[in-house]
Design a protein around this motif. Structure first.
Motif, PDB file in Angstrom:
ATOM      1  N   ASP A  10      65.782  46.628  42.961  1.00 29.79           N
ATOM      2  CA  ASP A  10      65.476  47.918  42.550  1.00 29.79           C
ATOM      3  C   ASP A  10      65.072  48.274  41.034  1.00 29.79           C
ATOM      4  OD1 ASP A  10      67.955  48.189  41.630  1.00 29.79           O
ATOM      5  OD2 ASP A  10      68.762  49.770  42.293  1.00 29.79           O
ATOM      6  N   ILE A  11      64.791  49.427  40.649  1.00 27.71           N
ATOM      7  CA  ILE A  11      64.272  49.623  39.232  1.00 27.71           C
ATOM      8  C   ILE A  11      65.431  50.367  38.813  1.00 27.71           C
ATOM      9  CG2 ILE A  11      62.946  50.905  37.677  1.00 27.71           C
ATOM     10  CD1 ILE A  11      60.984  50.394  40.032  1.00 27.71           C
ATOM     11  N   VAL A  12      65.998  49.622  37.572  1.00 25.31           N
ATOM     12  CA  VAL A  12      67.160  50.389  36.567  1.00 25.31           C
ATOM     13  C   VAL A  12      66.510  51.722  36.087  1.00 25.31           C
ATOM     14  CG1 VAL A  12      68.310  49.819  34.576  1.00 25.31           C
ATOM     15  CG2 VAL A  12      68.041  48.024  36.105  1.00 25.31           C
ATOM     16  N   GLY A  13      67.274  52.762  36.345  1.00 26.71           N
ATOM     17  CA  GLY A  13      66.895  54.271  35.931  1.00 26.71           C
ATOM     18  C   GLY A  13      65.871  54.670  36.464  1.00 26.71           C
ATOM     19  N   MET A  29      52.830  53.731  38.646  1.00 18.12           N
ATOM     20  CA  MET A  29      53.699  52.525  38.181  1.00 18.12           C
ATOM     21  C   MET A  29      54.503  51.558  39.339  1.00 18.12           C
ATOM     22  SD  MET A  29      57.971  52.958  36.609  1.00 18.12           S
ATOM     23  CE  MET A  29      58.423  53.484  38.309  1.00 18.12           C
ATOM     24  N   LEU A  30      54.922  52.365  40.406  1.00 19.58           N
ATOM     25  CA  LEU A  30      55.226  51.395  41.540  1.00 19.58           C
ATOM     26  C   LEU A  30      54.084  50.596  42.132  1.00 19.58           C
ATOM     27  CD1 LEU A  30      57.803  53.954  43.375  1.00 19.58           C
ATOM     28  CD2 LEU A  30      58.294  52.201  42.180  1.00 19.58           C
ATOM     29  N   PRO A  89      54.359  48.342  31.936  1.00 19.14           N
ATOM     30  CA  PRO A  89      54.768  49.605  31.358  1.00 19.14           C
ATOM     31  C   PRO A  89      55.174  50.616  32.398  1.00 19.14           C
ATOM     32  CG  PRO A  89      52.643  48.883  30.750  1.00 19.14           C
ATOM     33  CD  PRO A  89      52.979  48.016  31.709  1.00 19.14           C
ATOM     34  N   ILE A  90      56.208  51.463  32.004  1.00 21.48           N
ATOM     35  CA  ILE A  90      56.535  52.309  32.973  1.00 21.48           C
ATOM     36  C   ILE A  90      55.539  53.411  32.718  1.00 21.48           C
ATOM     37  CG2 ILE A  90      58.046  54.570  32.936  1.00 21.48           C
ATOM     38  CD1 ILE A  90      60.342  52.540  31.897  1.00 21.48           C
ATOM     39  N   CYS A  99      58.890  48.960  29.231  1.00 20.13           N
ATOM     40  CA  CYS A  99      58.862  48.441  30.725  1.00 20.13           C
ATOM     41  C   CYS A  99      59.559  48.716  31.649  1.00 20.13           C
ATOM     42  CB  CYS A  99      58.225  47.077  30.437  1.00 20.13           C
ATOM     43  SG  CYS A  99      56.822  46.781  29.361  1.00 20.13           S
ATOM     44  N   VAL A 100      59.287  48.436  33.019  1.00 21.05           N
ATOM     45  CA  VAL A 100      60.300  48.314  34.023  1.00 21.05           C
ATOM     46  C   VAL A 100      61.175  47.264  33.854  1.00 21.05           C
ATOM     47  CG1 VAL A 100      60.326  48.066  36.494  1.00 21.05           C
ATOM     48  CG2 VAL A 100      58.423  49.257  35.300  1.00 21.05           C
ATOM     49  N   ARG A 101      62.492  47.808  34.135  1.00 24.53           N
ATOM     50  CA  ARG A 101      63.661  46.719  34.295  1.00 24.53           C
ATOM     51  C   ARG A 101      64.088  46.837  35.776  1.00 24.53           C
ATOM     52  NH1 ARG A 101      68.050  48.295  30.199  1.00 24.53           N
ATOM     53  NH2 ARG A 101      68.633  49.352  31.998  1.00 24.53           N
TER      54      ARG A 101
END
Length: 106
Positions: A10-13, A29-30, A89-90, A99-101
């Motif tokens: 999953d994506i943090v935040g 983004m997804l 990048p978000i 960027c995505v974490r």
């Protein structure tokens, strides 16, 4: 099969991202993330089971042909998924947002 390895991520935040950006930006983004993860899944012989929101789920040895290396395949996928996500990048219009974490477990 009796022996498979499952990976979840999953994506943090993600809740904050979803609250902050328009649905179109979140979807974009997804899409960029999941295209990259799908490519990695193919490379590491991980079968994508599902994507729901920010969650990505895959499995190895589903057909019983990866008995000797299915855990290694998932581990390599997980490591590379974190690295690939960190380059996405978000918001492509504002790179200062980072960027995505991702979190990954198996």
């Amino acid at each position: 099969h009796d022996i498979v390895t499952v990976v979840f991520s999953d994506i943090v935040g993600f809740t904050t991202i979803s609250d902050t950006f328009t649905p179109l930006k979140v979807s974009n983004m997804l899409d960029r993330l999941y295209q990259a993860l799908d490519s990695l899944a193919s490379k590491h012989k991980v079968f994508k089971v599902e994507t729901i929101g920010d969650a990505y789920m895959g499995v190895t040895n589903l057909d019983g042909t990866q008995f000797d290396d299915h855990v290694k395949c998932i581990a390599l996928f997980a490591q590379e998924a974190i690295a690939v996500a960190s380059q996405i990048p978000i918001d492509e219009d504002d790179l200062s947002l980072g960027c995505v974490r991702m979190r990954v477990g198996f």
